[in-house]
Structure formats: structure tokens, C-alpha cells
Design a protein around this motif. Structure first.
Motif, mmCIF file in Angstrom:
data_model
loop_
_atom_site.group_PDB
_atom_site.id
_atom_site.type_symbol
_atom_site.label_atom_id
_atom_site.label_comp_id
_atom_site.label_asym_id
_atom_site.label_seq_id
_atom_site.Cartn_x
_atom_site.Cartn_y
_atom_site.Cartn_z
ATOM 1 N N THR A 50 -24.182 34.344 50.143
ATOM 2 C CA THR A 50 -24.883 33.762 49.008
ATOM 3 C C THR A 50 -25.811 32.653 49.483
ATOM 4 O O THR A 50 -25.564 32.013 50.507
ATOM 5 N N SER B 218 -26.555 30.351 47.128
ATOM 6 C CA SER B 218 -26.294 29.320 46.126
ATOM 7 C C SER B 218 -25.786 28.046 46.794
ATOM 8 O O SER B 218 -25.224 28.066 47.888
ATOM 9 N N SER B 219 -25.953 26.951 46.104
ATOM 10 C CA SER B 219 -25.637 25.641 46.665
ATOM 11 C C SER B 219 -24.145 25.482 46.930
ATOM 12 O O SER B 219 -23.307 25.903 46.132
ATOM 13 N N TRP C 287 -18.618 28.844 52.297
ATOM 14 C CA TRP C 287 -19.147 29.189 50.988
ATOM 15 C C TRP C 287 -20.304 30.179 51.096
ATOM 16 O O TRP C 287 -20.365 31.163 50.345
ATOM 17 N N GLY D 192 -19.378 33.324 49.070
ATOM 18 C CA GLY D 192 -19.688 32.919 47.697
ATOM 19 C C GLY D 192 -20.222 34.031 46.818
ATOM 20 O O GLY D 192 -20.082 33.981 45.596
ATOM 21 N N ASN E 137 -18.777 29.112 40.902
ATOM 22 C CA ASN E 137 -19.678 28.369 41.760
ATOM 23 C C ASN E 137 -18.873 27.621 42.822
ATOM 24 O O ASN E 137 -17.637 27.672 42.841
ATOM 25 N N GLN F 193 -16.177 25.128 41.535
ATOM 26 C CA GLN F 193 -14.996 25.806 41.000
ATOM 27 C C GLN F 193 -14.154 26.425 42.112
ATOM 28 O O GLN F 193 -12.925 26.383 42.070
#
Length: 219
Positions: A84, A86-87, A112, A116, A122, A125
Motif C-alpha cells: 500500500t 497509504s500513510s 505497514w 496494509g 488504516n 487502526q
């Protein structure tokens, strides 16, 4: 039941206790997804890893004398690509809490980014889930002792099962380095359902430790 994850301080040879009960609430709905079959939490025995792998000896977990660290909560999924973009950023407060069991920020970010895409949550979480599962898990005293120990495979597994209601002998796996000569326990893998309950580990998750092996307490 509250699990207190221990780490040893190298200079003091004493235990530092992580207790984050009530800090995060576990929400099983966050981790339920049709494509997921479960999760595997990797609990690393840090003294053994630091002693056996010279490339890690300057990492925070080695320098500060952690006894246990978590290297990942890996999703069991049929998906092939889990990366991923994503941050992976966390709030300063959450990052501080997570660092007590996952002290290397770069390792956390890499983890992550690699998994991820296969978890229905996210980064914030996901790491809350890691903390909650760590808080729940109880570990035998030999894993956080400052002394080197020789243990029997079945004895250690039975200790885990006795300490953790809902766990059975098939919910946990052990990984050793040098399994054929001077075997040393380096990792414990714990298997979970998507709702956070213990489950039988999948067939591809195997132990390689012999009947008797050592737990390294100092480095």
C-alpha cells in the motif's frame, strides 16, 4: 485479563512493564473482512536476535535491552499483493505507545507498506489492534528472564495454553535459529481469527524447533 509485555533493561537487568489496559478498545468489526482468514502475530525474542544477527545490534531494541518485540501482525489472505501507498503516520501519543512493543519506526513503516493493502483498516487502526492483542497475550516467565534457559517444546507450549484462555496447542508455533545444533528460540507466532480470538494455525505456519532448545536471556 491484562497482559503486561515485559522488556529487560540491559544495564539494570530488571523488567520494564507495558500496561496499556483501557488505552485502546478492541473493535472486532475493524478487522473482519471476507477475504481474510486470520492473522499471525510475530513475537520476537529480542536478546536472541540481537546476539545472533550483528546487523541488528545497533537498533533501538538491542541497545535498550528489550526482551520481547512484535515484528508484525500478518494477515492470512488469498490476495497476492498486499502493498500500500497509504500513510503509516501515527499521532505522537500513539507512536509512543506502539514503540513500547515495536521500537523501530522504520520497521513499522515498512511493515505497514508491505501488508496494509490486505487489512480493512488504516494504519492507526492496525497498530491499535497490535497493541490490543499484545495487551491480551500472556507469556511464560522464561521468555522475559534475564537468565539463559533450556526448555522443552511441549512444556513451553503448554505454559502458553494455560496462561491464555481460548488458546490451544495448535494456536502457537515456535521458530528457532540453528535448529539442528545449539537451537535458540527467536520467534513465537500466535494465530488469530479475524475477530481477535485464538485459532488453529494454518498448515503453512510451522515450527522448526526441536524437542529441547534454549531461550537467551542476556546479550
Amino acid at each position: 485479563m491484562i497482559f503486561k509485555l515485559l522488556r529487560k533493561l540491559k544495564k539494570r537487568a530488571t523488567a520494564w512493564v507495558l500496561c496499556c489496559a483501557g488505552f485502546f478498545l478492541f473493535n472486532s468489526q475493524l478487522i473482519a473482512a471476507p477475504q481474510l482468514q486470520g492473522y499471525v502475530m510475530q513475537v520476537q525474542l529480542t536478546p536472541a536476535v540481537c546476539a545472533l544477527d550483528s546487523s541488528k545490534q545497533k537498533q533501538r531494541k538491542c541497545l535498550e535491552g528489550y526482551s520481547l518485540t512484535i515484528t508484525g501482525l500478518l494477515p492470512e489472505t488469498t490476495e497476492r499483493g498486499c502493498a500500500t501507498n497509504s500513510s503509516a503516520s501515527l499521532s505522537p501519543l500513539q507512536a509512543k505507545v506502539v514503540a513500547r512493543v515495536m521500537p523501530e519506526e522504520n520497521a513499522r513503516i515498512q511493515l505497514w507498506r508491505s501488508i496494509g493493502g490486505c487489512v480493512p483498516m488504516n494504519a492507526s487502526q492496525y497498530f491499535r489492534t497490535v497493541i490490543n492483542l499484545a495487551d491480551k497475550l500472556k507469556v511464560p516467565a522464561d521468555l522475559t528472564s534475564s537468565e539463559n534457559k533450556n526448555v522443552q517444546y511441549n512444556v513451553l507450549k503448554n505454559q502458553f495454553v494455560k496462561l491464555n484462555p481460548g488458546m490451544n496447542n495448535n494456536s502457537i508455533r515456535f521458530t528457532c535459529q540453528n535448529p539442528l545444533s545449539n537451537p535458540v528460540l527467536t520467534e513465537v507466532q500466535v494465530c488469530y481469527r479475524v475477530n481477535g480470538q485464538y485459532k488453529q494455525c494454518s498448515n503453512h505456519i510451522v515450527s522448526n524447533c526441536p524437542n529441547t532448545f534454549s531461550i537467551k536471556g542476556t546479550y
